[in-house]
Design a protein around this motif. Structure first.
Motif, short mmCIF file in Angstrom:
data_model
loop_
_atom_site.label_atom_id
_atom_site.label_comp_id
_atom_site.label_asym_id
_atom_site.label_seq_id
_atom_site.Cartn_x
_atom_site.Cartn_y
_atom_site.Cartn_z
N ILE A 87 18.04 17.03 54.05
CA ILE A 87 19.04 17.10 52.98
C ILE A 87 18.47 17.85 51.76
N SER A 88 17.24 17.56 51.38
CA SER A 88 16.64 18.21 50.21
C SER A 88 16.51 19.72 50.40
N ARG A 89 16.18 20.13 51.60
CA ARG A 89 16.02 21.57 51.84
C ARG A 89 17.37 22.27 51.98
N PHE A 90 18.34 21.59 52.59
CA PHE A 90 19.68 22.18 52.69
C PHE A 90 20.32 22.36 51.32
N LEU A 91 19.97 21.49 50.39
CA LEU A 91 20.59 21.47 49.07
C LEU A 91 20.45 22.82 48.37
N SER A 92 19.29 23.45 48.49
CA SER A 92 19.06 24.73 47.82
C SER A 92 18.92 25.90 48.81
N LEU A 93 19.20 25.65 50.06
CA LEU A 93 18.96 26.66 51.11
C LEU A 93 19.74 27.94 50.84
N PHE A 94 21.03 27.83 50.61
CA PHE A 94 21.86 29.02 50.48
C PHE A 94 21.62 29.75 49.16
N GLY A 161 24.98 17.16 58.63
CA GLY A 161 26.35 17.08 58.12
C GLY A 161 26.39 16.96 56.61
N LEU A 162 25.65 15.98 56.07
CA LEU A 162 25.61 15.80 54.62
C LEU A 162 24.95 16.99 53.93
N GLY A 163 23.88 17.51 54.54
CA GLY A 163 23.15 18.63 53.93
C GLY A 163 24.01 19.88 53.81
N LEU A 164 24.78 20.19 54.86
CA LEU A 164 25.65 21.37 54.81
C LEU A 164 26.72 21.21 53.74
N ILE A 165 27.33 20.03 53.70
CA ILE A 165 28.38 19.78 52.70
C ILE A 165 27.81 19.93 51.28
N LEU A 166 26.68 19.28 51.03
CA LEU A 166 26.07 19.33 49.70
C LEU A 166 25.53 20.71 49.37
N GLY A 167 24.95 21.38 50.38
CA GLY A 167 24.42 22.72 50.15
C GLY A 167 25.51 23.71 49.81
N VAL A 168 26.65 23.62 50.47
CA VAL A 168 27.78 24.50 50.17
C VAL A 168 28.32 24.20 48.77
N LEU A 169 28.52 22.92 48.47
CA LEU A 169 29.03 22.55 47.15
C LEU A 169 28.08 22.98 46.03
#
Length: 264
Positions: A87-94, A161-169
């Motif tokens: 989740i932490s890495r997805f958060l700033s991935l994009f 699932g949570l990571g993608l949603i949060l990363g996109v937002l």
């Protein structure tokens, strides 16, 4: 969905080489290299064990081991470390890969897959280290640990699932990146990782059912510490929630990719 799978297969070499290069680059100038991925979580476990073991050791029924609390901590930490890292890495991935997404044409789904592959590699190394520590503390491996395969997949599905949603937002609302670490800290303490369920007051135990990580962490404890099969009913419910979250995250990611590229 089929297009994503096709893209992943065509770019499988890029994914594997990226995971390898990330691992090498991350520790290229470190004397201990990849050992730091193991040292950090084990050091955290040691700190909690030293501070809390005398308080909670007597409240871990069913574990015939004087290092029971340390075993309990390591089992729960194995699940949580994978979950929180994804989740932490997805958060700033994009945001971090914004220039790459704008300049090069490639399946964007490869970016989260590379992160998941890297996190699974870290988790596998941590698992091996924990097995060694378990053996040194008198807790031998058991066949019930085969349950860790579907349990790990459940952790990955929920986190993706949570990571993608949060990363996109987070691409569109940067405050998300500031709030999520705080929420993860609170979530950690509302999950029985550093304390057993038995010390929770009865009137609060019902709230644990709304925490998807509760059943997974409890299953890790059952398998690794108590050498018992997890509650199959709870595992199936958690797996269903995990799959639903992952599908929602993938759907949201697929729809938002063009707008993300324009916003980055």
């Amino acid at each position: 969905m089929l297009g994503m799978l096709t893209g992943l297969w065509r770019y499988r070499g890029f994914i594997l080489s990226s995971i390898r290069n990330e691992f090498i680059t991350r520790f290229s100038r470190s004397r201990l290299g990849g050992l730091w991925m193991i040292i950090h979580p084990l050091a955290q476990v040691a700190i909690y064990a030293l501070i809390l073991s005398n308080i909670l050791a007597a409240k871990l029924p069913g574990i015939d081991n004087k290092y029971a609390y340390a075993l309990y901590l390591m089992a729960g930490s194995l699940a949580w470390t994978l979950f929180s890292e994804i989740i932490s890495r997805f958060l700033s991935l994009f945001i971090d890969q914004g220039n790459l997404m704008k300049k090069i044409s490639f399946p964007r789904i490869t970016l989260p897959v590379i992160v998941v592959g890297s996190c699974l590699l870290n988790n596998a190394l941590l698992f091996v280290a924990i097995l060694i520590v378990f053996a040194l503390l008198g807790q031998s491996p058991n066949l019930q640990m085969l349950w860790l395969v579907p349990l790990t997949l459940s952790v990955v599905a929920i986190a993706v699932g949570l990571g993608l949603i949060l990363g996109v937002l987070n691409v569109f609302v940067r405050d998300i990146g500031q709030v999520v670490p705080i929420v993860l800290q609170i979530w950690f303490w509302f999950t029985p990782i550093v304390y057993p369920v038995s010390i929770i007051p009865d009137y609060l135990k019902g709230t644990l059912e709304y925490n998807p990580m509760f059943s997974i962490v409890s299953a890790y404890h059952s398998v690794m510490v108590y050498k018992e099969s997890p509650d199959l009913h709870q595992v199936l419910i958690t797996l269903a929630i995990a799959v639903a979250l992952m599908l929602l995250g993938l759907f949201m990611f697929r729809r938002a990719v063009p707008e993300m590229v324009d916003s980055l």
